[in-house]
Motif scaffolding. Sequence first.
Motif, PDB file in Angstrom:
ATOM      1  N   ALA A 216       0.724  -1.199  -0.029  1.00  0.00           N
ATOM      2  CA  ALA A 216       0.074   0.015  -0.004  1.00  0.00           C
ATOM      3  C   ALA A 216       0.846   1.287  -0.151  1.00  0.00           C
ATOM      4  CB  ALA A 216      -1.078   0.101   1.200  1.00  0.00           C
ATOM      5  N   GLU A 217       2.085   1.243   0.586  1.00  0.00           N
ATOM      6  CA  GLU A 217       3.045   2.320   0.530  1.00  0.00           C
ATOM      7  C   GLU A 217       3.806   2.594  -0.556  1.00  0.00           C
ATOM      8  OE1 GLU A 217       1.053   1.606   4.524  1.00  0.00           O
ATOM      9  OE2 GLU A 217       2.502   0.142   3.308  1.00  0.00           O
ATOM     10  N   GLY A 218       3.615   1.490  -1.388  1.00  0.00           N
ATOM     11  CA  GLY A 218       4.656   1.405  -2.758  1.00  0.00           C
ATOM     12  C   GLY A 218       5.850   0.853  -2.465  1.00  0.00           C
ATOM     13  N   PHE A 219       6.260  -0.005  -1.369  1.00  0.00           N
ATOM     14  CA  PHE A 219       7.313  -0.906  -1.209  1.00  0.00           C
ATOM     15  C   PHE A 219       7.145  -2.252  -2.153  1.00  0.00           C
ATOM     16  CE2 PHE A 219       6.582   0.792   3.319  1.00  0.00           C
ATOM     17  CZ  PHE A 219       7.416   1.863   2.981  1.00  0.00           C
ATOM     18  N   GLU A 220       8.368  -2.462  -2.451  1.00  0.00           N
ATOM     19  CA  GLU A 220       8.335  -3.732  -3.471  1.00  0.00           C
ATOM     20  C   GLU A 220       8.032  -4.912  -2.357  1.00  0.00           C
ATOM     21  OE1 GLU A 220       9.327  -7.805  -4.190  1.00  0.00           O
ATOM     22  OE2 GLU A 220      10.622  -6.881  -2.690  1.00  0.00           O
ATOM     23  N   LEU A 221       6.866  -5.617  -2.862  1.00  0.00           N
ATOM     24  CA  LEU A 221       5.985  -6.556  -1.990  1.00  0.00           C
ATOM     25  C   LEU A 221       6.736  -7.568  -1.080  1.00  0.00           C
ATOM     26  CD1 LEU A 221       3.172  -7.289  -1.352  1.00  0.00           C
ATOM     27  CD2 LEU A 221       3.234  -9.218  -3.128  1.00  0.00           C
ATOM     28  N   GLN A 222       7.808  -8.186  -1.482  1.00  0.00           N
ATOM     29  CA  GLN A 222       8.592  -8.997  -0.581  1.00  0.00           C
ATOM     30  C   GLN A 222       9.337  -8.353   0.425  1.00  0.00           C
ATOM     31  OE1 GLN A 222       9.895 -12.792  -2.997  1.00  0.00           O
ATOM     32  NE2 GLN A 222      10.018 -11.189  -4.534  1.00  0.00           N
TER      33      GLN A 222
END
Length: 307
Positions: free
Chosen positions: A108-114
């Motif tokens: 949700a914050e735009g971080f790469e998912l893993q």
Amino acid sequence: MSDNWTEQHIPDQTGRVAIVTGANTGLGFETARALAARGARVVLAVRDVEKGEHAAARIGGEVSVQALDLTSLDSVRSAAAELRATHPRIDLLINNAGVMYPPRKTTAEGFELQFGTNHLGHFVLTGLLLDRLLPVLGSRVVTVSSTGHRIQAAIHFDDLHWERSYSRVGAYGQSKLANLMFTYELQRRLSPLDTTISVAAHPGVSNTELMRNSPGVFRVPVNWLAPLLTQKPEMGALPTLRAATDPAVTGGQYYGPGGRGEVRGHPKLVTSSPDSHDQAAQQHLWTVSEELTGVTFPAMTPQQTDS
């Protein structure tokens, strides 16, 4: 330490409170089940509450469910607030949940998912709950890593979220390396205390839902030869359970299967990559994690303890 450590070695957990993330299936479920069977009050911190309720019913005992979506820091903060309100003391925080090899997506914050799920989500949850563990004698934070921390693994400080190019395997390796660096840096910060320790574990190769996004080269052997190449979740959970409950465990240790290549077998003390022990990188990762999430950890100073 026993060379054939099993669930039967888990000491009585009566009166202890354990929070296990990702506990509605696979390794997390088996971890929660074993702790509850030894008398712990267990919280299944899960994204899908309905599945969590089904898991709790299967486990029985003093088991509750907490909504937690590690892909949203708002959800992590909300979950932490609810857990703080209902649990004035926490004995075990087991950072188990994770994603593995998905196509490139973001939180949700735009971080790469893993990286966002496996590392940053747990970084925030730990930071917001740690003051519930610090007064509790014998409390532990157990973070689940992977042998994948050695595969194409580095902390890409210049492109943490893989915006320039994306490798599913590389991004997973980064997140699991981050789990270990977090474990070791947290232990260094906890070391002046006599109450709480930080420990890591890995399950080897377990036949769980986590493998569903594996690249095709891995999927065929996992699906066809799973009994030969993997171990059941009950065995895969043992390193985590040993890290969480064995009285001989000390802070900063890392547990994994004792068989060849740490793929299968009973849990034992194992070693992690040289990169994971880079103290400058650990401290840099900690600082970056604070900056990305806005979460700082409580002061880790000696205080009155709860037995």
